[in-house]
Design a protein around this motif. Sequence first.
Motif, short mmCIF file in Angstrom:
data_model
loop_
_atom_site.label_atom_id
_atom_site.label_comp_id
_atom_site.label_asym_id
_atom_site.label_seq_id
_atom_site.Cartn_x
_atom_site.Cartn_y
_atom_site.Cartn_z
N PRO A 21 0.07 14.21 -95.58
CA PRO A 21 1.46 14.74 -95.38
C PRO A 21 2.05 13.80 -94.69
O PRO A 21 1.80 13.01 -93.93
CB PRO A 21 1.42 16.03 -94.61
N LEU A 22 3.43 13.78 -94.67
CA LEU A 22 4.46 12.86 -93.82
C LEU A 22 4.71 13.14 -92.54
O LEU A 22 5.27 14.38 -92.24
CB LEU A 22 5.63 12.49 -94.61
N GLU A 45 8.83 6.30 -94.76
CA GLU A 45 8.04 7.39 -94.93
C GLU A 45 6.71 7.11 -94.27
O GLU A 45 6.06 6.21 -94.75
CB GLU A 45 7.71 7.59 -96.67
N ILE A 46 6.36 7.89 -93.37
CA ILE A 46 5.13 7.39 -92.46
C ILE A 46 4.29 8.59 -92.64
O ILE A 46 4.47 9.76 -92.06
CB ILE A 46 5.55 7.20 -90.83
N PRO A 47 2.97 8.50 -93.22
CA PRO A 47 2.06 9.49 -93.27
C PRO A 47 1.38 9.86 -91.99
O PRO A 47 1.43 8.82 -91.04
CB PRO A 47 0.83 8.85 -94.18
N ALA A 48 1.07 10.99 -91.66
CA ALA A 48 0.23 11.41 -90.74
C ALA A 48 -0.96 10.56 -90.42
O ALA A 48 -1.59 10.04 -91.25
CB ALA A 48 -0.22 12.71 -90.67
N GLY A 49 -1.10 10.05 -88.99
CA GLY A 49 -2.22 9.30 -88.66
C GLY A 49 -1.84 7.96 -88.60
O GLY A 49 -2.83 6.90 -88.47
N GLU A 50 -0.77 7.27 -89.10
CA GLU A 50 -0.28 5.90 -89.44
C GLU A 50 0.27 5.33 -87.86
O GLU A 50 0.90 6.03 -87.20
CB GLU A 50 0.50 5.72 -90.45
N VAL A 51 -0.01 4.11 -87.77
CA VAL A 51 0.74 3.49 -86.54
C VAL A 51 1.61 2.68 -87.30
O VAL A 51 1.18 1.51 -88.01
CB VAL A 51 -0.49 2.46 -85.62
N PHE A 52 2.97 2.98 -86.96
CA PHE A 52 4.10 1.95 -87.60
C PHE A 52 4.70 1.02 -86.65
O PHE A 52 5.14 1.78 -85.74
CB PHE A 52 4.84 2.99 -88.39
N GLY A 53 4.73 -0.18 -86.98
CA GLY A 53 5.56 -0.99 -85.93
C GLY A 53 7.10 -1.17 -86.25
O GLY A 53 7.14 -1.59 -87.44
N PHE A 54 7.76 -1.18 -85.76
CA PHE A 54 9.26 -1.56 -85.96
C PHE A 54 9.67 -2.68 -85.26
O PHE A 54 9.60 -2.62 -83.94
CB PHE A 54 9.94 -0.24 -85.19
N ILE A 55 9.93 -3.70 -85.75
CA ILE A 55 10.19 -4.90 -85.38
C ILE A 55 11.59 -5.39 -85.72
O ILE A 55 12.03 -5.22 -86.73
CB ILE A 55 9.37 -6.06 -85.91
N GLY A 56 12.30 -5.97 -84.62
CA GLY A 56 13.64 -6.33 -84.76
C GLY A 56 14.38 -6.81 -83.26
O GLY A 56 14.06 -6.31 -82.39
#
Length: 330
Positions: A21-22, A45-56
Amino acid sequence: MHASAEPSPVAAPTPIENFVPLAVDVRHLRVKYGKFVAVQDISLEIPAGEVFGFIGPNGAGKSSTFRVLATLQPKYEGEARVCGLDVRGDPQRVREKMGFVPDYFGVYEDLTVREYLHFFAAAYRLSVTGRKAVVDDVLQLTDLTHKIDFQVDSLSRGMKQRLSLARVLIHDPEVLLLDEPASGLDPRARIEMRELLKALRDMGKTILISSHILHELAQLCTRIGIIEAGHIVSQGTVADIYRQLGMLKIVHLQVANETPELLDRIRRIPGVTQVDSQTDRISLRYEDGAIEIEELHARICAAGARVRMFQSEVMDMETAFMKLTEGTTQ
């Protein structure tokens, strides 16, 4: 009498055991402050358990996106969901699923660490009998047990950042939003923060991190998104971003028999885009995906090169970031 036709086979149901799931679902997000548009049109869209890096860079729209997901920015266009809950329509339940660490520490610095965490445990409506155990657990996880009776104001910046994480972990959220968690930290505190984030990742938390420390995000995150001027210019794994950019890989060569004719033969190898003769080596650029590194080595040898050194390198995330935000891909 004709034999009845055999019934058409029924399609097997799509297996759902691999469905993830998202945890975060953002669609066409747009945030304005007066006439200034901070977020232009972001979808995630980031699934459960993911580590998402936001760069800017500063002002790119990272913090505005985080404020929307943290239910702190009610005025926005588009859709935003956390764990399937609509951020605008059900903010209280979203807060129960999410923990937000902003890029500043906040208030209540005249409290002790114990008082600070018990205050937030009460705010999250944890039972009086259960608060001590929860506070002890989050202090142990963040390695702050020995600071429990210190005033918050006396802590170093790195310890305050870990205390901020302890605070948001009190109600055991599924999603963590960490806005510049390593900002202003010294090298040791940065390493400690990275190890703490790895522990949270291993616990199955979904983590969104905004940061300028690109090489650390590349090591920690399952995916990254590069944002500039309110737009995501690229997202995916590190390998995905290299492929999207068509970025060139580099090989450094030393050969025992360098001649202009040998360099011409190497230039004609499919996938090779540039060959430069330098003082002590040959620098060769080739397209990622056009030829495998092992095949390139074999082709160079087949061209007649007696290879003394063959060293591959790849552009790091800082280089990818600079090229993307400059609008340059070569």
